[in-house]
Enzyme design. Structure first.
Site, PDB file in Angstrom:
ATOM      1  N   ASP A   6     -37.415  20.453  41.787  1.00 48.23           N
ATOM      2  CA  ASP A   6     -37.078  21.536  40.863  1.00 48.23           C
ATOM      3  C   ASP A   6     -36.012  22.387  41.547  1.00 48.23           C
ATOM      4  O   ASP A   6     -35.811  22.289  42.761  1.00 48.23           O
ATOM      5  CB  ASP A   6     -38.333  22.375  40.581  1.00 48.23           C
ATOM      6  CG  ASP A   6     -38.035  23.551  39.667  1.00 48.23           C
ATOM      7  OD1 ASP A   6     -37.370  23.338  38.635  1.00 48.23           O
ATOM      8  OD2 ASP A   6     -38.423  24.688  39.990  1.00 48.23           O
ATOM      9  N   SER A   7     -35.364  23.234  40.752  1.00 50.33           N
ATOM     10  CA  SER A   7     -34.399  24.159  41.331  1.00 50.33           C
ATOM     11  C   SER A   7     -35.084  25.133  42.293  1.00 50.33           C
ATOM     12  O   SER A   7     -34.425  25.716  43.149  1.00 50.33           O
ATOM     13  CB  SER A   7     -33.727  24.949  40.215  1.00 50.33           C
ATOM     14  OG  SER A   7     -34.718  25.570  39.417  1.00 50.33           O
ATOM     15  N   CYS A  69     -37.543  20.065  36.800  1.00 54.03           N
ATOM     16  CA  CYS A  69     -36.712  21.149  36.273  1.00 54.03           C
ATOM     17  C   CYS A  69     -36.107  20.731  34.922  1.00 54.03           C
ATOM     18  O   CYS A  69     -35.465  19.683  34.831  1.00 54.03           O
ATOM     19  CB  CYS A  69     -35.602  21.391  37.288  1.00 54.03           C
ATOM     20  SG  CYS A  69     -34.408  22.630  36.810  1.00 54.03           S
ATOM     21  N   GLU A 148     -41.194  35.419  37.851  1.00 59.00           N
ATOM     22  CA  GLU A 148     -41.166  35.475  39.314  1.00 59.00           C
ATOM     23  C   GLU A 148     -41.592  36.854  39.812  1.00 59.00           C
ATOM     24  O   GLU A 148     -42.122  36.987  40.909  1.00 59.00           O
ATOM     25  CB  GLU A 148     -39.786  35.061  39.835  1.00 59.00           C
ATOM     26  CG  GLU A 148     -39.546  33.609  39.450  1.00 59.00           C
ATOM     27  CD  GLU A 148     -38.502  32.870  40.233  1.00 59.00           C
ATOM     28  OE1 GLU A 148     -37.736  33.512  40.979  1.00 59.00           O
ATOM     29  OE2 GLU A 148     -38.440  31.630  40.086  1.00 59.00           O
ATOM     30  N   CYS A 180     -39.031  25.101  29.931  1.00 59.88           N
ATOM     31  CA  CYS A 180     -38.606  25.584  31.249  1.00 59.88           C
ATOM     32  C   CYS A 180     -39.861  25.646  32.112  1.00 59.88           C
ATOM     33  O   CYS A 180     -40.947  25.969  31.604  1.00 59.88           O
ATOM     34  CB  CYS A 180     -37.975  26.972  31.112  1.00 59.88           C
ATOM     35  SG  CYS A 180     -37.581  27.763  32.678  1.00 59.88           S
ATOM     36  N   HIS A 182     -41.069  27.687  34.116  1.00 61.08           N
ATOM     37  CA  HIS A 182     -41.801  28.954  34.250  1.00 61.08           C
ATOM     38  C   HIS A 182     -42.558  29.367  32.972  1.00 61.08           C
ATOM     39  O   HIS A 182     -43.418  30.229  33.027  1.00 61.08           O
ATOM     40  CB  HIS A 182     -40.828  30.085  34.580  1.00 61.08           C
ATOM     41  CG  HIS A 182     -40.192  29.994  35.929  1.00 61.08           C
ATOM     42  ND1 HIS A 182     -39.417  28.925  36.305  1.00 61.08           N
ATOM     43  CD2 HIS A 182     -40.203  30.846  36.981  1.00 61.08           C
ATOM     44  CE1 HIS A 182     -38.968  29.126  37.537  1.00 61.08           C
ATOM     45  NE2 HIS A 182     -39.435  30.284  37.970  1.00 61.08           N
TER      46      HIS A 182
HETATM   47  N1  DGL Z   1     -36.535  25.271  36.819  1.00 61.88           N
HETATM   48  C1  DGL Z   1     -35.595  25.751  35.833  1.00 61.88           C
HETATM   49  C2  DGL Z   1     -35.839  25.042  34.494  1.00 61.88           C
HETATM   50  O1  DGL Z   1     -36.889  24.500  34.239  1.00 61.88           O
HETATM   51  C3  DGL Z   1     -35.688  27.260  35.664  1.00 61.88           C
HETATM   52  C4  DGL Z   1     -35.135  28.043  36.819  1.00 61.88           C
HETATM   53  C5  DGL Z   1     -33.644  27.845  37.018  1.00 61.88           C
HETATM   54  O2  DGL Z   1     -32.845  28.302  36.167  1.00 61.88           O
HETATM   55  O3  DGL Z   1     -33.278  27.236  38.015  1.00 61.88           O
HETATM   56  O4  DGL Z   1     -34.957  25.008  33.678  1.00 61.88           O
END
Ligand code: DGL
Length: 271
Positions: A6-7, A69, A148, A180, A182
């Protein structure tokens, strides 16, 4: 091992779903915390990061990679030219398929980062399977920082969620994809706005289900049932605030130590 990346640490919601369903699998998670967010970046940059992260995990010996991600997954949808030596799963196609299954009216809402929404990845994935479906997408860039901060129960967050969701609700969708990493944390807040009858789709559950199918069909080899699955957590930046957020996103699973890795050095070694 199965690799996930993931990012940042948001993908731990996907790790949690995979761990819950496959207690015997060894998992290695890479959070590219040094380069996050991906959701505001261009498709070209995201694709470069994606390729590096996948190569890094393959070099660690994983048998499959889950791109946890959504923003990174969005560059994979419909791309036959991107080939890898092992199965690489994105979270968008299983989430889209699940939405089509549960929607009665085929009016589907999608929430995501700017990158996910601009790339129209969910639209493409849904319309490939159900061309008659109506898809209404909304980028919600403020939601990741709110999660977050741990503000999922804050009145301010509810207000922002209302602001983002009102146009989608006006389209009479009966299904809403939380597109997403989160957003599942904000499920209660979404529920308050959309009411009890709209189905909320979590891509993390959908990808775990797809893996299960692939273990059944033999596309992926499962680990022996006596194996007690290990979890290794790697990040490209280990600031203390990530530890705290990671622990919250992974609960009730307890957080293993975060180990820092340097993808730039790996890249140079590779070049
Ligand atoms: N993990 C990213 C997503 O699911 C969200 C956070 C980011 O923008 O890096 O799109």
């Amino acid at each position: 091992m199965i690799g996930l990346f993931d990012s940042g640490i948001g993908g731990l919601t996907v790790l949690r779903a995979v761990r819950a369903r496959f207690p015997n699998e060894n998992l290695v998670y890479l959070g590219d915390t040094a380069r996050l967010p991906y959701g505001s970046k261009s498709p070209e940059t995201i694709e470069r990061y994606l390729a590096q992260n996948i190569r890094f995990l393959i070099e660690r010996g994983v048998k499959a990679v889950i791109v946890a991600c959504n923003s990174a997954s969005s560059v994979l949808v419909g791309r036959k030219d991107l080939r890898f030596p092992i199965p690489v799963y994105n979270v968008i196609e299983p989430g889209a398929r699940r939405a089509i299954e549960v929607s009665k009216t085929q009016r589907i809402g999608v929430l995501g980062t700017r990158a996910t929404v601009a790339g129209r990845a969910y639209d493409k994935a849904i319309q490939t399977i159900a061309p008659q479906a109506h898809v209404h997408s909304q980028a919600c860039p403020l939601l990741v920082p709110l999660v977050e901060e741990g503000w999922e129960n804050d009145p301010l967050t509810n207000l922002i969620v209302y602001r983002y969701l009102a146009p989608i609700v006006a389209q009479n969708v009966d299904t809403l994809i939380m597109g997403c990493t989160h957003y599942p944390v904000l499920r209660e807040s979404f529920r308050r706005v959309v009411g009890p009858d709209v189905e909320l789709v979590d891509s993390a559950d959908a990808i775990a289900k797809l893996l299960d199918d692939d273990f059944q069909t033999g596309r992926l080899r499962g680990s022996p049932s006596h194996n007690k699955g290990t979890t290794e957590l790697l990040v490209t930046d280990a600031s203390p605030s990530f530890q705290e957020v990671a622990a919250r996103l992974l609960a009730p699973i307890s957080l293993e130590p975060l180990h820092q890795v340097d993808l730039i050095e790996e890249q140079k070694r590779h070049d």
